[in-house]
Design a protein around this motif. Structure first.
Motif, short mmCIF file in Angstrom:
data_model
loop_
_atom_site.label_atom_id
_atom_site.label_comp_id
_atom_site.label_asym_id
_atom_site.label_seq_id
_atom_site.Cartn_x
_atom_site.Cartn_y
_atom_site.Cartn_z
N ALA A 120 -5.90 -6.95 -20.98
CA ALA A 120 -5.47 -8.31 -19.99
C ALA A 120 -4.44 -6.44 -19.47
CB ALA A 120 -5.07 -9.55 -20.15
N VAL A 121 -3.62 -7.81 -18.03
CA VAL A 121 -2.99 -6.91 -17.09
C VAL A 121 -1.65 -7.71 -16.74
CG1 VAL A 121 -2.60 -4.98 -15.46
CG2 VAL A 121 -4.77 -4.72 -17.37
N GLU A 122 -0.72 -7.06 -16.68
CA GLU A 122 0.60 -8.34 -15.86
C GLU A 122 0.50 -8.04 -14.86
OE1 GLU A 122 4.03 -9.60 -17.61
OE2 GLU A 122 4.84 -7.36 -17.62
N ARG A 123 0.67 -9.64 -13.88
CA ARG A 123 -0.12 -9.57 -12.39
C ARG A 123 1.23 -10.51 -12.01
NH1 ARG A 123 -4.29 -13.36 -11.05
NH2 ARG A 123 -2.60 -14.89 -10.75
N GLN A 132 7.49 -4.25 -6.78
CA GLN A 132 6.91 -4.47 -7.57
C GLN A 132 5.69 -5.20 -8.79
OE1 GLN A 132 10.63 -3.95 -9.85
NE2 GLN A 132 11.06 -1.76 -9.80
N ASN A 133 5.37 -6.82 -8.63
CA ASN A 133 4.96 -7.62 -8.66
C ASN A 133 3.64 -7.34 -7.96
OD1 ASN A 133 5.74 -9.13 -11.36
ND2 ASN A 133 7.21 -9.50 -9.58
N ARG A 134 4.02 -6.98 -6.16
CA ARG A 134 3.11 -6.78 -5.53
C ARG A 134 2.11 -5.88 -6.12
NH1 ARG A 134 6.27 -7.42 -2.06
NH2 ARG A 134 7.01 -5.80 -1.18
N ALA A 135 2.80 -4.34 -6.41
CA ALA A 135 1.91 -3.32 -7.57
C ALA A 135 0.92 -3.87 -8.48
CB ALA A 135 3.11 -1.95 -7.63
N MET A 136 1.67 -4.70 -8.79
CA MET A 136 1.09 -5.10 -10.69
C MET A 136 -0.04 -5.81 -10.27
SD MET A 136 3.99 -6.37 -12.32
CE MET A 136 5.84 -5.52 -12.46
N ARG A 137 -0.04 -6.51 -9.08
CA ARG A 137 -1.16 -7.76 -8.46
C ARG A 137 -2.32 -6.52 -8.02
NH1 ARG A 137 2.73 -10.81 -5.96
NH2 ARG A 137 2.48 -10.27 -3.88
N ARG A 138 -1.71 -5.11 -7.41
CA ARG A 138 -2.61 -4.22 -6.77
C ARG A 138 -3.44 -3.23 -8.76
NH1 ARG A 138 0.84 -2.81 -3.36
NH2 ARG A 138 2.45 -1.28 -4.65
N VAL A 139 -2.60 -3.96 -9.60
CA VAL A 139 -3.36 -2.91 -10.29
C VAL A 139 -4.41 -3.49 -11.83
CG1 VAL A 139 -2.85 -2.35 -12.98
CG2 VAL A 139 -1.15 -1.33 -10.66
#
Length: 244
Positions: A120-123, A132-139
């Motif tokens: 799992a990857v943190e969203r 930074q959270n937007r970047a995580m959602r992209r990942v």
């Protein structure tokens, strides 16, 4: 998933905010100590699961990886390949916290490289800024891996600001590992509003302390950390993958 501190106030706050399971993964603390403390705060209303957020690589380019379900201690400051191999050997669930954050996280390319090993990857991370959270959602979107969210609480006030809700019941550590490894359906949840934003900003400000004075203390003043691969507790098992 997950918090860095654990005491009576943290446990009470988690319960008050409807958290059933709390993943406890403090920095620079060996697994037996984490497990003992987690057990001491587990009761009928709250399950505390021990975990390790392992610092892989050297200080200037460290990659954090969260492992849940470890049976044996794993030190910090070993190679990313070495850590992933050890997690696989132990059958632990492997999570990527705060992908792409500064110099402490796996990049999108690294997540892709270890795709078969990552569960799992943190969203969403309550400590991080909106960008930074937007970047995580992209990942998460670009890799197609299951997501999770966490308070990542280094401060008590952040506990319960973000969480992950699974469709299956989680009664023990093995249940959580299974839910992660089997991609059990889940929802990433968080609070909103001014209070939530202020708590997040306080957490982010704490990041500055972590990476300046606390880092100096770790590197220069405290001596060998209990999670250093050269520590006697690891009996030289990780010498071949140690970076220090």
């Amino acid at each position: 998933m997950h918090v860095k501190l654990l005491d009576d106030r943290v446990a009470a706050r988690a319960k008050a905010r409807g958290i059933d399971v709390l993943v406890y993964a403090p920095h620079f603390t060996r697994l037996p100590d984490i497990r003992a403390r987690a057990e001491s705060f587990t009761d009928d209303d709250l399950l505390v699961v021990p975990a390790r957020e392992v610092f892989t690589g050297p200080w200037h380019d460290r990659k954090h990886v969260l492992a849940i379900g470890l049976t044996d201690p794993v030190p910090d400051f070993i190679t990313l390949d070495g850590a992933m191999a050890e997690f696989e050997r132990q059958g632990a669930a492997v999570l990527v916290p705060h992908p792409g954050l500064l110099n402490v996280s796996l990049s999108t390319d690294e997540v892709r490289r270890y795709r078969d090993a990552v569960d799992a990857v943190e969203r969403y991370n309550a400590k991080c800024l909106p960008s930074q959270n937007r970047a995580m959602r992209r990942v998460v979107r670009e890799t197609g891996l299951p997501a999770f969210g966490s308070s990542y609480a280094h401060l008590r006030s952040t506990v319960g600001e973000a969480w992950t809700t699974f469709d299956d019941r989680i009664d023990d550590e093995a249940d959580l590992v299974r839910a992660l490894q089997e991609s059990t359906p889940r929802r990433v949840m968080r609070r909103s509003g001014v209070d939530h934003r202020l708590r997040g900003l306080a957490e982010f400000a704490h990041l500055g302390y972590e990476n300046t004075w606390q880092k100096l203390d770790r590197l220069l003043l405290s001596g060998m950390e209990p999670t250093h691969p050269a520590h006697i507790a690891y009996r030289g098992r990780f010498d071949d993958v140690a970076v220090y």
